[in-house]
Design a protein around this motif. Structure first.
Motif, PDB file in Angstrom:
ATOM      1  N   THR A 123      24.365   8.478 -58.133  1.00  0.00           N
ATOM      2  CA  THR A 123      23.620   9.707 -57.868  1.00  0.00           C
ATOM      3  C   THR A 123      24.514  10.804 -57.295  1.00  0.00           C
ATOM      4  N   ILE A 124      25.465  10.428 -56.451  1.00  0.00           N
ATOM      5  CA  ILE A 124      26.300  11.413 -55.767  1.00  0.00           C
ATOM      6  C   ILE A 124      27.659  11.568 -56.433  1.00  0.00           C
ATOM      7  N   LEU A 125      28.279  10.439 -56.781  1.00  0.00           N
ATOM      8  CA  LEU A 125      29.651  10.471 -57.276  1.00  0.00           C
ATOM      9  C   LEU A 125      29.773  11.152 -58.630  1.00  0.00           C
ATOM     10  N   VAL A 126      28.862  10.859 -59.553  1.00  0.00           N
ATOM     11  CA  VAL A 126      28.992  11.391 -60.914  1.00  0.00           C
ATOM     12  C   VAL A 126      28.903  12.925 -60.941  1.00  0.00           C
ATOM     13  N   PRO A 127      27.874  13.553 -60.360  1.00  0.00           N
ATOM     14  CA  PRO A 127      27.861  15.023 -60.391  1.00  0.00           C
ATOM     15  C   PRO A 127      29.016  15.647 -59.619  1.00  0.00           C
ATOM     16  N   LEU A 128      29.471  14.981 -58.540  1.00  0.00           N
ATOM     17  CA  LEU A 128      30.599  15.509 -57.773  1.00  0.00           C
ATOM     18  C   LEU A 128      31.876  15.493 -58.608  1.00  0.00           C
ATOM     19  N   PRO A 147      30.579  31.085 -56.428  1.00  0.00           N
ATOM     20  CA  PRO A 147      29.138  30.891 -56.224  1.00  0.00           C
ATOM     21  C   PRO A 147      28.454  30.125 -57.349  1.00  0.00           C
ATOM     22  N   VAL A 148      29.040  30.148 -58.551  1.00  0.00           N
ATOM     23  CA  VAL A 148      28.419  29.443 -59.677  1.00  0.00           C
ATOM     24  C   VAL A 148      28.563  27.932 -59.531  1.00  0.00           C
ATOM     25  N   ASP A 149      29.461  27.498 -58.638  1.00  0.00           N
ATOM     26  CA  ASP A 149      29.655  26.057 -58.441  1.00  0.00           C
ATOM     27  C   ASP A 149      28.385  25.385 -57.916  1.00  0.00           C
ATOM     28  N   ILE A 150      27.612  26.094 -57.092  1.00  0.00           N
ATOM     29  CA  ILE A 150      26.416  25.506 -56.486  1.00  0.00           C
ATOM     30  C   ILE A 150      25.349  25.188 -57.535  1.00  0.00           C
ATOM     31  N   PRO A 151      24.930  26.174 -58.351  1.00  0.00           N
ATOM     32  CA  PRO A 151      23.938  25.807 -59.385  1.00  0.00           C
ATOM     33  C   PRO A 151      24.483  24.794 -60.375  1.00  0.00           C
ATOM     34  N   GLY A 199      18.537  24.362 -58.438  1.00  0.00           N
ATOM     35  CA  GLY A 199      19.637  24.823 -59.276  1.00  0.00           C
ATOM     36  C   GLY A 199      19.286  26.074 -60.048  1.00  0.00           C
ATOM     37  N   ALA A 200      18.067  26.097 -60.608  1.00  0.00           N
ATOM     38  CA  ALA A 200      17.615  27.278 -61.328  1.00  0.00           C
ATOM     39  C   ALA A 200      17.498  28.468 -60.389  1.00  0.00           C
ATOM     40  N   GLY A 201      17.017  28.225 -59.171  1.00  0.00           N
ATOM     41  CA  GLY A 201      16.913  29.304 -58.196  1.00  0.00           C
ATOM     42  C   GLY A 201      18.273  29.863 -57.829  1.00  0.00           C
ATOM     43  N   ALA A 202      19.258  28.977 -57.627  1.00  0.00           N
ATOM     44  CA  ALA A 202      20.612  29.441 -57.321  1.00  0.00           C
ATOM     45  C   ALA A 202      21.201  30.218 -58.494  1.00  0.00           C
ATOM     46  N   ALA A 203      20.911  29.761 -59.725  1.00  0.00           N
ATOM     47  CA  ALA A 203      21.396  30.475 -60.911  1.00  0.00           C
ATOM     48  C   ALA A 203      20.756  31.861 -61.009  1.00  0.00           C
ATOM     49  N   TRP A 204      19.476  31.957 -60.667  1.00  0.00           N
ATOM     50  CA  TRP A 204      18.780  33.251 -60.706  1.00  0.00           C
ATOM     51  C   TRP A 204      19.378  34.201 -59.674  1.00  0.00           C
ATOM     52  N   ILE A 205      19.676  33.695 -58.486  1.00  0.00           N
ATOM     53  CA  ILE A 205      20.279  34.525 -57.440  1.00  0.00           C
ATOM     54  C   ILE A 205      21.650  35.036 -57.878  1.00  0.00           C
ATOM     55  N   GLU A 206      22.392  34.188 -58.586  1.00  0.00           N
ATOM     56  CA  GLU A 206      23.735  34.564 -59.036  1.00  0.00           C
ATOM     57  C   GLU A 206      23.719  35.294 -60.383  1.00  0.00           C
ATOM     58  N   HIS A 207      22.526  35.570 -60.910  1.00  0.00           N
ATOM     59  CA  HIS A 207      22.379  36.299 -62.183  1.00  0.00           C
ATOM     60  C   HIS A 207      23.094  35.559 -63.329  1.00  0.00           C
ATOM     61  N   ARG A 208      22.810  34.257 -63.429  1.00  0.00           N
ATOM     62  CA  ARG A 208      23.387  33.434 -64.481  1.00  0.00           C
ATOM     63  C   ARG A 208      22.261  32.927 -65.373  1.00  0.00           C
ATOM     64  N   PRO A 209      21.879  33.723 -66.390  1.00  0.00           N
ATOM     65  CA  PRO A 209      20.714  33.355 -67.207  1.00  0.00           C
ATOM     66  C   PRO A 209      20.892  32.052 -67.975  1.00  0.00           C
TER      67      PRO A 209
END
Length: 254
Positions: A123-128, A147-151, A199-209
């Motif tokens: 759960t943690i290792l693969v996405p990291l 900032p795009v790293d978070i979403p 993740g979608a919320g962070a993408a919206w904040i960063e204007h990454r459609p």
């Protein structure tokens, strides 16, 4: 774990095993588009070879390999060999600051069939590992936080949770501590949808459609338990969604 019903064609299994290579390319496109930094060709190829080798090797070592046709085992073994040879050829072209990181990532990939037995490691290792590899290996200079790293991390983490659904019963039997195996499939689906929403919320904040569309699609597929639980087809659908942002970018739809 195989699901009851019509068996999955080996070609579909192979597409499922190798789709992470396409996903790696797509996520690199996303980061390049977000940062404007040039992409290292050697680093990108090493990332793709790494994904090919890691996922092919995992399937070969996996306990279900006896169910695979002989030709599929041969193809997966050949892919590992080609990826290793390609990586060795490209290694002299890699920036020196990436070599220690590449060694660490390679070690994790080799040990992954055993590391995934550790509590919540999948759960943690693969996405990291995915996030670090996509950020660092194709970079043309020492990578810095974007900032795009978070979403990106959140959406990959949500996708990994969804991909673990189909193996919940088998992981529980084998003592592999994934979220579905520990907390149950309904809880894992709810958690995956929640992470995708963040993740979608962070993408919206960063204007990454593109990433926003990916997050919305992951939230939409989370309730589709029957699809997500299907052998090969479920994780293939999730990986295809994670590939969506890069495809939207290269086709100039976002």
């Amino acid at each position: 774990m195989s699901q009851p019903g019509r068996p999955v064609l080996p070609a579909i299994r192979l597409a499922h095993y190798w789709w992470p290579v396409v996903m790696a390319w797509s996520l690199t496109v996303v980061l390049h588009h977000a940062t404007g930094e040039p992409v290292s060709s050697a680093g990108l190829c090493l990332l793709l070879f790494g994904a090919l080798a890691a996922y092919s090797m995992d399937r070969l070592i996996d306990g279900a390999r006896a169910l695979e046709p002989a030709w599929l085992r041969f193809v997966l073994g050949s892919a590992v060999g080609v990826a290793v040879l390609g990586a060795l050829f490209l290694l002299p072209l890699l920036a020196r600051w990436k070599v220690p990181l590449l060694l660490v990532l390679s070690g994790v990939a080799v040990a992954y069939p055993y590391l995934k037995r550790i509590y919540l490691a999948k759960t943690i290792l693969v996405p990291l590992v995915w996030t670090v590899a996509v950020i660092a290996l194709p970079a043309s200079r020492p990578f810095a936080f974007s900032p795009v790293d978070i979403p990106l991390f959140l959406l990959v983490a949500a996708g990994c949770l969804l991909c673990d659904i189909k193996d919940a019963a088998e992981d529980s039997r084998r003592g592999i501590g994934t979220v579905p195996a520990i907390l149950g499939v309904p809880t894992a689906l709810a958690l995956a949808a929640t992470v995708a929403i963040f993740g979608a919320g962070a993408a919206w904040i960063e204007h990454r459609p593109g990433l926003l569309a990916c997050g919305i699609a992951l939230v939409a597929i989370a309730p589709c338990r029957r699809l997500i639980s299907a052998e090969a087809l479920g994780p293939l659908a999730v990986d295809a969604i994670l590939t969506l942002p890069g495809l939207l970018i290269v086709t100039h739809l976002v």
